[in-house]
Design a protein around this motif. Structure first.
Motif, short mmCIF file in Angstrom:
data_model
loop_
_atom_site.label_atom_id
_atom_site.label_comp_id
_atom_site.label_asym_id
_atom_site.label_seq_id
_atom_site.Cartn_x
_atom_site.Cartn_y
_atom_site.Cartn_z
N ALA A 117 0.82 -1.22 0.00
CA ALA A 117 0.00 0.00 0.00
C ALA A 117 0.86 1.27 0.00
CB ALA A 117 -0.93 0.00 1.21
N ALA A 118 2.02 1.22 0.66
CA ALA A 118 2.89 2.39 0.75
C ALA A 118 3.89 2.47 -0.40
CB ALA A 118 3.64 2.37 2.08
N PHE A 119 4.27 1.33 -0.94
CA PHE A 119 5.28 1.25 -2.00
C PHE A 119 4.69 0.33 -3.08
CE2 PHE A 119 9.30 0.47 -4.08
CZ PHE A 119 10.12 1.53 -3.74
N PRO A 120 3.77 0.88 -3.90
CA PRO A 120 3.05 0.03 -4.85
C PRO A 120 3.90 -0.39 -6.05
CG PRO A 120 2.42 2.33 -5.12
CD PRO A 120 3.33 2.27 -3.92
N VAL A 121 3.38 -1.35 -6.80
CA VAL A 121 4.03 -1.78 -8.04
C VAL A 121 4.20 -0.56 -8.94
CG1 VAL A 121 3.77 -3.19 -10.12
CG2 VAL A 121 3.10 -4.12 -7.88
N GLY A 122 5.40 -0.40 -9.49
CA GLY A 122 5.70 0.74 -10.36
C GLY A 122 6.40 1.87 -9.64
N MET A 123 6.45 1.83 -8.32
CA MET A 123 7.16 2.87 -7.57
C MET A 123 8.65 2.61 -7.61
SD MET A 123 6.41 4.32 -3.79
CE MET A 123 7.17 5.83 -3.26
N ALA A 124 9.43 3.68 -7.67
CA ALA A 124 10.89 3.59 -7.68
C ALA A 124 11.45 4.74 -6.85
CB ALA A 124 11.42 3.67 -9.11
N THR A 125 12.54 4.47 -6.15
CA THR A 125 13.17 5.51 -5.36
C THR A 125 14.65 5.20 -5.16
OG1 THR A 125 12.95 6.86 -3.35
CG2 THR A 125 12.73 4.48 -3.08
N ARG A 126 15.38 6.24 -4.85
CA ARG A 126 16.77 6.06 -4.41
C ARG A 126 16.75 6.09 -2.89
NH1 ARG A 126 18.94 9.40 -8.96
NH2 ARG A 126 18.12 11.16 -7.83
N THR A 127 17.57 5.26 -2.30
CA THR A 127 17.64 5.20 -0.85
C THR A 127 18.97 4.59 -0.45
OG1 THR A 127 16.44 4.52 1.15
CG2 THR A 127 16.53 2.92 -0.65
N VAL A 128 19.11 4.29 0.81
CA VAL A 128 20.29 3.61 1.32
C VAL A 128 19.84 2.29 1.92
CG1 VAL A 128 22.18 3.73 2.99
CG2 VAL A 128 21.48 5.78 1.77
N LEU A 129 20.46 1.21 1.47
CA LEU A 129 20.25 -0.11 2.07
C LEU A 129 21.47 -0.39 2.93
CD1 LEU A 129 18.83 -2.17 -0.92
CD2 LEU A 129 17.59 -1.31 1.07
N ASP A 130 21.27 -0.39 4.22
CA ASP A 130 22.34 -0.44 5.19
C ASP A 130 23.24 0.76 4.93
OD1 ASP A 130 23.51 -1.50 7.49
OD2 ASP A 130 24.99 -2.58 6.33
N LYS A 131 24.40 0.59 4.31
CA LYS A 131 25.28 1.73 4.03
C LYS A 131 25.50 1.93 2.54
CE LYS A 131 27.70 1.05 8.35
NZ LYS A 131 28.92 0.62 9.00
N ALA A 132 24.77 1.19 1.71
CA ALA A 132 24.97 1.24 0.26
C ALA A 132 23.84 1.99 -0.42
CB ALA A 132 25.06 -0.18 -0.30
N GLY A 133 24.19 2.98 -1.23
CA GLY A 133 23.18 3.68 -2.01
C GLY A 133 22.55 2.72 -3.00
N ALA A 134 21.25 2.83 -3.19
CA ALA A 134 20.54 1.91 -4.08
C ALA A 134 19.35 2.59 -4.72
CB ALA A 134 20.07 0.68 -3.30
N LEU A 135 18.98 2.09 -5.88
CA LEU A 135 17.73 2.45 -6.54
C LEU A 135 16.85 1.21 -6.42
CD1 LEU A 135 17.24 4.12 -9.97
CD2 LEU A 135 15.99 2.07 -9.36
N ILE A 136 15.65 1.36 -5.89
CA ILE A 136 14.73 0.25 -5.70
C ILE A 136 13.46 0.52 -6.51
CG2 ILE A 136 13.39 -1.10 -4.05
CD1 ILE A 136 15.43 -0.26 -1.92
N TRP A 137 13.07 -0.46 -7.30
CA TRP A 137 11.88 -0.36 -8.14
C TRP A 137 11.04 -1.61 -7.92
CZ3 TRP A 137 12.62 -1.84 -13.92
CH2 TRP A 137 11.40 -1.82 -14.60
N ARG A 138 9.80 -1.42 -7.50
CA ARG A 138 8.92 -2.58 -7.30
C ARG A 138 8.29 -2.92 -8.65
NH1 ARG A 138 5.64 -3.11 -2.08
NH2 ARG A 138 5.89 -5.34 -1.88
N THR A 139 8.61 -4.10 -9.17
CA THR A 139 8.13 -4.52 -10.48
C THR A 139 6.91 -5.42 -10.42
OG1 THR A 139 9.69 -6.36 -10.51
CG2 THR A 139 10.42 -4.28 -11.52
N ALA A 140 6.64 -6.01 -9.27
CA ALA A 140 5.49 -6.89 -9.05
C ALA A 140 5.21 -6.88 -7.55
CB ALA A 140 5.78 -8.30 -9.56
N PRO A 141 4.06 -7.37 -7.12
CA PRO A 141 3.74 -7.31 -5.69
C PRO A 141 4.82 -7.87 -4.77
CG PRO A 141 1.78 -7.92 -6.91
CD PRO A 141 2.93 -7.92 -7.90
#
Length: 175
Positions: A117-141
């Motif tokens: 509900a908060a991060f639906p399919v098709g959403m993408a963002t840059r963030t930090v996973l632990d200490k690594a910069g990452a781009l995360i894109w939800r492609t399916a539920p």
């Protein structure tokens, strides 16, 4: 493909072209057209067309994963428009994290809410996973496409494995 926890799989994504486009609305619109999209996607959303994928990372920025002749069409469409188009294919690598507990594993490494509900399919963002910069894109539920700098990949995979090993997904045990 590596199962990191029951029902949670980590899979490498084959090498592909990755471009970062920065430009004003006219450049973003031209890029969207070149990719076969009606318009550039809204902020923090992805759109897929016959020429590739556009991920809107900022008001004037797209991360583009062109397919087929998408790169040539993109460069032709941007000719004459002020823009910056940088190939980051050698810097970034990608993998997918999928399964019923993929969102739980990511949530253990990042303060973002990965509930559907908060991060639906098709959403993408840059963030930090632990200490690594990452781009995360939800492609399916239950599937996330994750892009990281090549040098952070071993570290991040180790962190994901560590989190998965330490988590219990037995919901009946939680009372």
């Amino acid at each position: 493909m590596v199962e990191i926890a029951e029902g949670c799989v980590l899979t490498s994504v084959p090498a592909t072209t990755r471009l970062v486009l920065q430009g004003r609305p006219a450049a973003l619109a031209a890029a969207a057209t070149a990719l076969g999209l009606a318009a550039a996607p809204p902020m923090l959303r992805a759109a897929t067309g016959p020429g590739g994928v556009a991920l809107r990372m900022g008001p004037f920025e797209l991360t583009v994963l062109p397919g087929g002749a998408g790169r040539e069409a993109l460069e032709a469409a941007l000719a004459g428009l002020p823009h910056s188009l940088v190939d980051v294919s050698d810097r970034n690598v990608a993998f997918t994290l999928e399964g019923a507990h993929a969102a739980d594993v990511l949530a253990a490494l990042c303060p973002l809410d990965f509930a559907l509900a908060a991060f639906p399919v098709g959403m993408a963002t840059r963030t930090v996973l632990d200490k690594a910069g990452a781009l995360i894109w939800r492609t399916a539920p239950q599937t996330f496409h994750i892009e990281v700098w090549r040098s952070f990949l071993p570290y991040l995979k180790d962190q994901i494995h560590e989190v998965a090993r330490g988590m219990t997904f037995d919901l009946l045990a939680v009372q």
